[in-house]
Design a protein around this motif. Sequence first.
Motif, PDB file in Angstrom:
ATOM      1  N   LEU A  45     -52.636  27.001  12.546  1.00 26.21           N
ATOM      2  CA  LEU A  45     -51.677  25.920  12.741  1.00 26.21           C
ATOM      3  C   LEU A  45     -52.077  24.696  11.926  1.00 26.21           C
ATOM      4  N   LEU A  46     -53.386  24.380  11.943  1.00 27.44           N
ATOM      5  CA  LEU A  46     -53.857  23.247  11.139  1.00 27.44           C
ATOM      6  C   LEU A  46     -53.710  23.519   9.646  1.00 27.44           C
ATOM      7  N   SER A  49     -50.030  23.056   8.848  1.00 28.47           N
ATOM      8  CA  SER A  49     -49.436  21.774   9.221  1.00 28.47           C
ATOM      9  C   SER A  49     -49.409  20.808   8.042  1.00 28.47           C
ATOM     10  N   ILE A  52     -46.665  21.782   5.540  1.00 25.87           N
ATOM     11  CA  ILE A  52     -45.346  21.475   6.102  1.00 25.87           C
ATOM     12  C   ILE A  52     -45.062  19.978   5.996  1.00 25.87           C
ATOM     13  N   ALA A  53     -46.066  19.161   6.288  1.00 30.33           N
ATOM     14  CA  ALA A  53     -45.884  17.707   6.175  1.00 30.33           C
ATOM     15  C   ALA A  53     -45.606  17.290   4.730  1.00 30.33           C
ATOM     16  N   ILE A  67     -50.693  11.868   8.377  1.00 29.20           N
ATOM     17  CA  ILE A  67     -50.652  13.142   9.094  1.00 29.20           C
ATOM     18  C   ILE A  67     -51.641  14.126   8.494  1.00 29.20           C
ATOM     19  N   VAL A  71     -54.927  15.980  10.166  1.00 28.51           N
ATOM     20  CA  VAL A  71     -55.111  17.432  10.179  1.00 28.51           C
ATOM     21  C   VAL A  71     -56.414  17.818   9.494  1.00 28.51           C
TER      22      VAL A  71
END
Length: 383
Positions: A45-46, A49, A52-53, A67, A71
């Motif tokens: 997930l990290l 992430s 995605i950001a 963000i 992360v």
Amino acid sequence: MDAMHRPRTWLVPLVVAAIQVVGSAGSRHQHPDMGWRELDWFAYLLLVSGPIALLARRRYPYAVLLIVIAVTVAYPLAGFGFGPIFISLVVAFLAAATQGPRWLTYPVPFLGWAAVMWGVPWIRGDNPPPSIALTATAAWLLVLVGVAEAIRQRRVAVEARRQRRASIAREAQTDRERRETDARLALARELHDVLAHSLSMINVQSSVALELIDEQPERAGSALGAIKDASRQAISDVHSLVAALRTEAGVPVAPTSGVTDLDALVSTARAAGLVVTTHVTGACPLPAVIDVAAGRIVQEALTNVVRHSSATEAVVAITYQAAEIDVAVEDPGPARLGATTSGGTGIAGMRERARALSGSLTAQPLPDGGFVVRARLPIGAQS
């Protein structure tokens, strides 16, 4: 096209996500003795992430940078170690550093370096990385800041070139509009001169014809012939000017009589009954614009003699000099009773022509009741 639909917007995060996931999984097999925590759902997930950001890095660069920093710090803090997780941070930093002020973004890599290299080990109770790793990482951060500055300078140069091209285009458009305006003014002046000269001759000769039609029909016939010639010439000139309006250059397509063809220039005034004596001193080739301007001044001055003077003769003197041409039109006078010397644009138009060619024009009465117009036009001047 929407920014999210551009390939570069989503292709970079997709590549970064693939590198981070594959690289982090591969590092576990190459260094199984590092004591790092095994990758689980939270680790993946990290890892995704940050990419995605990055999809919003162009619209919200600073928010995306914060963000991705969070992360990136959370990944080693959770015990997953180091690795390609930093690639997202590099992309996010470059996006923010090239769009905003330096003071707000350039310190971020070094603050992150201190947090990851010193803060995370201190929180976890681990030893900090060796000095060579700290130094090498700091050097790479300096390179990263240098890359960001190079991108900023390139964007500034590209924007400067774009503004310069836009400025050149605006100047070219302004120059085209100025030339078009000058052409229209020149045509308007030509039209005024043609019609004022011809209509004045027609008006005078029609008055003569009306007075003599019964008592001296043979003289009335001469006046009517002069009216015919003047009207025919006026129609020809107006057709030439109208044709010029339909061309891009806005230049009359038929030749205009100039001062070098003095006999043709004064023929209309002579046909109207005015005795015109010409004197030409010297000779030299004239630029077309000087030739036509001097001819129009002679025509306008003769028109004023016909309209405002009771004289039956006029003297036109042309003097060629090395650097200029002098034009003089003398009316021996006196002024006709009831004639007005105001309300027209004849003298003003002649003066404007001379001034446009860096010359001068004077119009003044003579002591014996006559009137004289004198113009000096530099031969080397440009219109």
